[in-house]
Design an enzyme around this catalytic site. Structure first.
Site, PDB file in Angstrom:
ATOM      1  N   LYS A 133       1.416  26.264 -36.627  1.00  0.00           N
ATOM      2  CA  LYS A 133       0.848  25.395 -35.299  1.00  0.00           C
ATOM      3  C   LYS A 133       1.822  24.785 -34.162  1.00  0.00           C
ATOM      4  O   LYS A 133       2.817  24.452 -34.129  1.00  0.00           O
ATOM      5  CB  LYS A 133       0.574  23.495 -35.776  1.00  0.00           C
ATOM      6  CG  LYS A 133      -1.157  23.918 -36.457  1.00  0.00           C
ATOM      7  CD  LYS A 133      -1.738  23.710 -36.451  1.00  0.00           C
ATOM      8  CE  LYS A 133      -3.375  23.351 -37.159  1.00  0.00           C
ATOM      9  NZ  LYS A 133      -3.149  22.809 -38.670  1.00  0.00           N
ATOM     10  N   HIS A 136       3.649  19.683 -30.186  1.00  0.00           N
ATOM     11  CA  HIS A 136       3.030  19.098 -29.291  1.00  0.00           C
ATOM     12  C   HIS A 136       3.677  17.760 -29.058  1.00  0.00           C
ATOM     13  O   HIS A 136       4.303  17.492 -29.816  1.00  0.00           O
ATOM     14  CB  HIS A 136       1.113  18.981 -29.275  1.00  0.00           C
ATOM     15  CG  HIS A 136       1.070  18.648 -29.954  1.00  0.00           C
ATOM     16  ND1 HIS A 136       0.677  17.696 -30.659  1.00  0.00           N
ATOM     17  CD2 HIS A 136       0.167  19.849 -31.386  1.00  0.00           C
ATOM     18  CE1 HIS A 136      -0.124  17.262 -31.749  1.00  0.00           C
ATOM     19  NE2 HIS A 136      -0.161  18.777 -32.143  1.00  0.00           N
ATOM     20  N   HIS A 139       3.879  15.265 -31.592  1.00  0.00           N
ATOM     21  CA  HIS A 139       4.814  15.073 -32.774  1.00  0.00           C
ATOM     22  C   HIS A 139       6.389  14.324 -32.563  1.00  0.00           C
ATOM     23  O   HIS A 139       7.195  14.090 -33.389  1.00  0.00           O
ATOM     24  CB  HIS A 139       5.245  16.409 -33.221  1.00  0.00           C
ATOM     25  CG  HIS A 139       4.413  17.618 -34.367  1.00  0.00           C
ATOM     26  ND1 HIS A 139       4.316  18.088 -33.442  1.00  0.00           N
ATOM     27  CD2 HIS A 139       3.522  16.991 -35.451  1.00  0.00           C
ATOM     28  CE1 HIS A 139       2.899  18.625 -34.428  1.00  0.00           C
ATOM     29  NE2 HIS A 139       2.547  18.064 -35.180  1.00  0.00           N
TER      30      HIS A 139
HETATM   31  N1  ARG Z   1       1.790  17.601 -41.857  1.00  0.00           N
HETATM   32  C1  ARG Z   1       1.395  15.996 -42.063  1.00  0.00           C
HETATM   33  C2  ARG Z   1       0.829  16.228 -41.013  1.00  0.00           C
HETATM   34  O1  ARG Z   1       1.738  16.515 -39.428  1.00  0.00           O
HETATM   35  C3  ARG Z   1       2.449  15.167 -42.012  1.00  0.00           C
HETATM   36  C4  ARG Z   1       3.013  14.967 -43.329  1.00  0.00           C
HETATM   37  C5  ARG Z   1       4.234  14.010 -43.410  1.00  0.00           C
HETATM   38  N2  ARG Z   1       4.304  13.660 -45.365  1.00  0.00           N
HETATM   39  C6  ARG Z   1       4.300  13.117 -45.832  1.00  0.00           C
HETATM   40  N3  ARG Z   1       5.541  13.358 -46.787  1.00  0.00           N
HETATM   41  N4  ARG Z   1       2.941  13.501 -46.311  1.00  0.00           N
HETATM   42  O2  ARG Z   1      -0.361  15.887 -40.755  1.00  0.00           O
END
Ligand code: ARG
Length: 572
Positions: A133, A136, A139
Site C-alpha cells: 500500500k 499516504h 499515515h
Molecule cells: N497496520 C495497521 C493499519 O494500518 C496498524 C497496526 C497498528 N499496530 C498494531 N500493533 N496493531 O491499520
C-alpha cells in the site's frame, strides 16, 4: 519546579502553619490549579481565590486573604497583597530572573531533560504501514506522533523501542503472489512498484468473478507463504522490500527511524503457543465454528482468535506481539499510536491480556488520534482522493522554496532551508492540536510565516541566532539580571521556566501538541520582547542579560522543535 508550582507549595505550607487543625484544606497540587493569572497585571502575577477555604475554615474570604498575607514570609519569591478575598502574588522579579536563568544556563542544551525514566523502557508501535500500500497522508499522524513521543521519552531518560508493526500478513498477499505468478512481469514491478502490485490485486478480483477457482489458488499461495515455501516467500519478500524502499524515502524526509520492523508475519510461529495458552486458561469458547474469547461481561463483542478455518487474525497477532514485547523488552509502557477507529480492537486485546493474567496489560496504551482532511476535504482511498505523503512533502518544500526566494533572495543554502521549512510546516500542522482532534491541512495556514505555524517558530529561532551573531563580545560580560524585570522579559521567563514541566506533562498525556503549544508561546513571547527592547544597546551588563535571555529562548525553541521532529535552521 516552575514558579506556579513553587508558589502553590509555599502557600499550602503557609495555610498548614496557620490552621494546623483544619480539615479539607487544598493540598499544594489542587492549590496550583486554583492559582489564576489576573487579567490586570496591577493585581499581581498570580492570584489565589480564598473562597475555596471559606467552608473548611468557616471564615470570610477577605479575612482569610488577610491572615494568609500577614503570615507569608517568602518575600524573596513574591510579595503578597490581600484584595477582596484574593491573595495576590507579585513575583520578586529579579530573583525569579536570576533563578530561571541560572537553571537554563546550567542545563544548556539538556534543559528540560531528566532522568525520570532511568531504568524504564517504553515500547512505541507507530507508523506500522501495510505492505503493498502506498504511504499516504493518513499515515502522517501515527508516524509523527510516535516519533515525537519517542524523542520525548528519550529526553526524559527512558529507554525507548520504536516498532514498525508492519501489516505484512493476510490472505491478500497470497492473492497478490498468485496474480503475479499468472500475469506479473518482474520489470513492471521493479519500475512501478506498489502501483504494479495494486493492479495485480485488482485484476485478481476481477478475474475471480468469472473464475471462482482463483480464490482457492490464492488461498493455497497464502498457505505456502505461511509454511515458508521458498518460491512463495521469494515473491512475497520482494514485494515487502519494494514497499519498504518506498517508505524509506518518506521516513528519510521526515527524519523518522525505527528500532524494529517486526510486523505481523514475524508472529507467524508465535501464535500457536498463545492459542494454546488461551485454551489452557479456559478462555477460548466456540462460536459459529470460530474460537473466541467472550467479553460480554465487559460489554464488548467477543474477541475473535481463530476463524472457522483455523486461521488467526489481526487480534491474535497483537496478543502474540504484546507478549513477545514484554518478554523481550520488559516494557513499563507499550504505546500503540493508532487511529481512534481501532479503539475497540485495542480494548479487546488489552482485556484479553488481562484475563490471561498478565498484570502488565494495564501498561498497554492505545494512543489514539483523529483524522486528517485536506483543504476541507475528507480523504479516502475509496473516493480516490488520497494524497501521497511523498507528494505532499515535496510540494511543501517547493512552496517553501518560492517563499524563501521572495523573502530572503540572498540566503546561502536555500534548498536545504526550504526542505527544513517545508517538512517542518507539515509536521507542525500535524502536531498542532490535541491528537484526538481531526486536523484540516491548509497550505495558507501551514506556510504562514506570521501565524501559528512551523515556519513562524523556525523564523523566531533564526532571529535569536541572528541576534547572537551580532552580540559579539557583549555576550562575555557578567549579566545583570535586574535588566530582565520588565513585563515582556518576565512573560518569556515564565514560559521558559515552565518548559521542563510541559515536557513531562506531554509524556504523561502522550500529547506532543503540548510542546508545539509551548514553543509557539515562547516564540510569540520572544518576538514581543524583541520588538519592545533594544537587546544589544545600553550598559554591557544589561545587554549581556538580554543576550543570555535570547540564547535561552533559542535553545528552548530548538529543543522543543527537536522533540516534535522539526529541524531548526539558523538562518532563514
Ligand atoms: N497496520 C495497521 C493499519 O494500518 C496498524 C497496526 C497498528 N499496530 C498494531 N500493533 N496493531 O491499520
Amino acid at each position: 519546579m516552575d514558579t506556579m508550582t513553587r508558589i502553590a507549595a509555599l502557600a499550602a505550607e503557609c495555610m498548614k502553619s496557620l490552621w494546623p487543625e483544619a480539615e479539607g484544606l487544598p493540598a499544594a497540587e489542587e492549590l496550583r490549579g486554583l492559582l489564576a493569572v489576573p487579567p490586570d497585571p496591577a493585581m499581581g502575577d498570580y492570584a489565589f481565590p480564598c473562597f475555596r477555604l471559606a467552608k473548611p475554615l468557616r471564615m470570610a474570604p477577605p479575612k482569610i486573604a488577610e491572615a494568609l498575607c500577614a503570615a507569608w514570609n517568602h518575600q524573596d519569591v513574591a510579595s503578597v497583597q490581600p484584595v477582596n478575598g484574593y491573595m495576590n502574588f507579585f513575583l520578586n522579579r529579579e530573583n525569579f530572573a536570576a533563578e530561571t536563568m541560572a537553571a537554563l544556563q546550567a542545563a544548556g542544551d539538556r534543559y528540560g531533560s531528566s532522568d525520570l525514566g532511568a531504568g524504564k523502557t517504553v515500547c512505541l508501535d507507530y507508523s506500522s504501514i501495510n505492505i503493498a500500500k502506498r504511504f499516504h497522508i493518513g499515515h502522517l499522524s501515527t508516524t509523527m506522533i510516535g516519533h515525537s513521543l519517542k524523542r520525548i521519552f528519550d529526553f526524559l531518560g527512558y529507554t525507548t523501542v520504536g516498532i514498525n508493526h508492519l501489516g505484512d500478513w493476510g490472505t491478500q498477499f497470497g492473492k497478490m503472489v498468485c496474480a503475479y505468478k499468472k500475469w506479473g512481469r518482474k520489470e513492471d514491478v521493479e519500475e512501478r512498484g506498489i502501483d504494479a502490485m495494486t493492479e495485480l490485486y485488482v485484476r485478481f478480483h476481477k478475474e475471480a468473478e468469472t473464475d471462482p477457482s482463483l480464490e482457492d489458488e490464492g488461498r493455497a499461495w497464502f498457505k505456502r507463504i505461511e509454511d515458508g515455501d521458498p518460491e512463495a516467500l521469494e515473491v512475497f519478500t520482494w514485494f515487502k522490500e519494494v514497499t519498504l524502499k518506498d517508505a524509506a524515502r518518506v521516513y528519510d524526509q521526515l527524519g523518522v527511524s525505527f528500532d524494529s520492523y517486526a510486523g505481523e508475519s514475524f508472529y507467524n510461529d508465535k501464535m500457536d503457543p498463545v492459542v494454546e495458552e488461551l485454551r489452557a486458561k479456559g478462555l477460548l469458547v466456540e462460536s459459529q465454528g470460530a474460537q473466541v474469547v467472550d467479553l460480554s461481561e465487559d460489554n464488548m463483542p467477543p474477541c475473535l482468535i481463530l476463524k472457522s478455518d483455523g486461521a488467526t487474525i489481526y487480534a491474535t497477532r497483537d496478543l502474540a506481539a504484546a507478549i513477545y514485547r514484554q518478554n523481550t523488552y520488559h516494557f513499563d509502557k507499550c504505546l500503540y499510536v493508532v487511529a481512534y477507529q481501532q479503539d475497540l480492537h485495542f480494548r479487546q486485546v488489552f482485556r484479553v491480556l488481562e484475563k490471561m493474567g498478565y498484570p502488565w496489560a494495564k501498561d498497554c496504551v492505545h494512543v489514539a488520534f483523529g483524522m486528517v482532511s485536506f483543504e476541507g476535504e475528507a480523504l479516502s482511498t475509496r473516493k480516490g482522493n488520497m494524497i501521497l505523503l511523498e507528494d505532499l512533502l515535496s510540494q511543501a518544500v517547493t512552496k517553501a522554496r518560492e517563499i524563501i526566494e521572495e523573502k530572503s533572495p540572498n540566503l546561502e543554502n536555500k534548498d536545504e532551508v526550504a526542505r527544513q521549512i517545508g517538512i517542518g510546516a507539515v509536521i507542525y500542522t500535524d502536531l498542532s492540536a490535541n491528537r484526538i482532534k481531526d486536523i484540516d491541512f491548509r497550505w495558507d495556514r501551514a506556510l504562514n510565516f506570521d501565524g501559528e505555524s512551523g515556519p513562524y517558530v523556525q523564523y523566531t529561532h533564526a532571529r535569536c541566532c541572528s541576534v547572537l551573531r551580532k552580540a559579539g563580545d557583549l555576550a562575555a560580560a557578567v549579566p545583570d539580571w535586574s535588566a530582565l524585570m520588565d513585563d515582556e522579559a518576565q512573560s518569556l521567563l515564565r514560559l521558559l521556566s515552565r518548559f521542563p514541566d510541559v515536557i513531562r506533562e506531554a509524556a504523561e498525556k502522550y500529547e506532543p501538541s503540548m510542546i508545539t503549544r509551548a514553543v509557539t508561546d515562547i516564540a510569540q513571547a520572544y518576538n514581543k520582547y524583541y520588538y519592545e527592547h533594544r537587546i544589544l544597546d545600553g550598559e554591557p551588563a544589561g545587554a549581556a542579560a538580554r543576550i543570555a535571555l535570547t540564547d535561552a529562548a533559542r535553545q528552548t525553541i530548538k529543543t522543543g522543535l527537536y522533540l516534535i521532529g522539526i529541524e531548526a535552521p539558523e538562518r532563514m
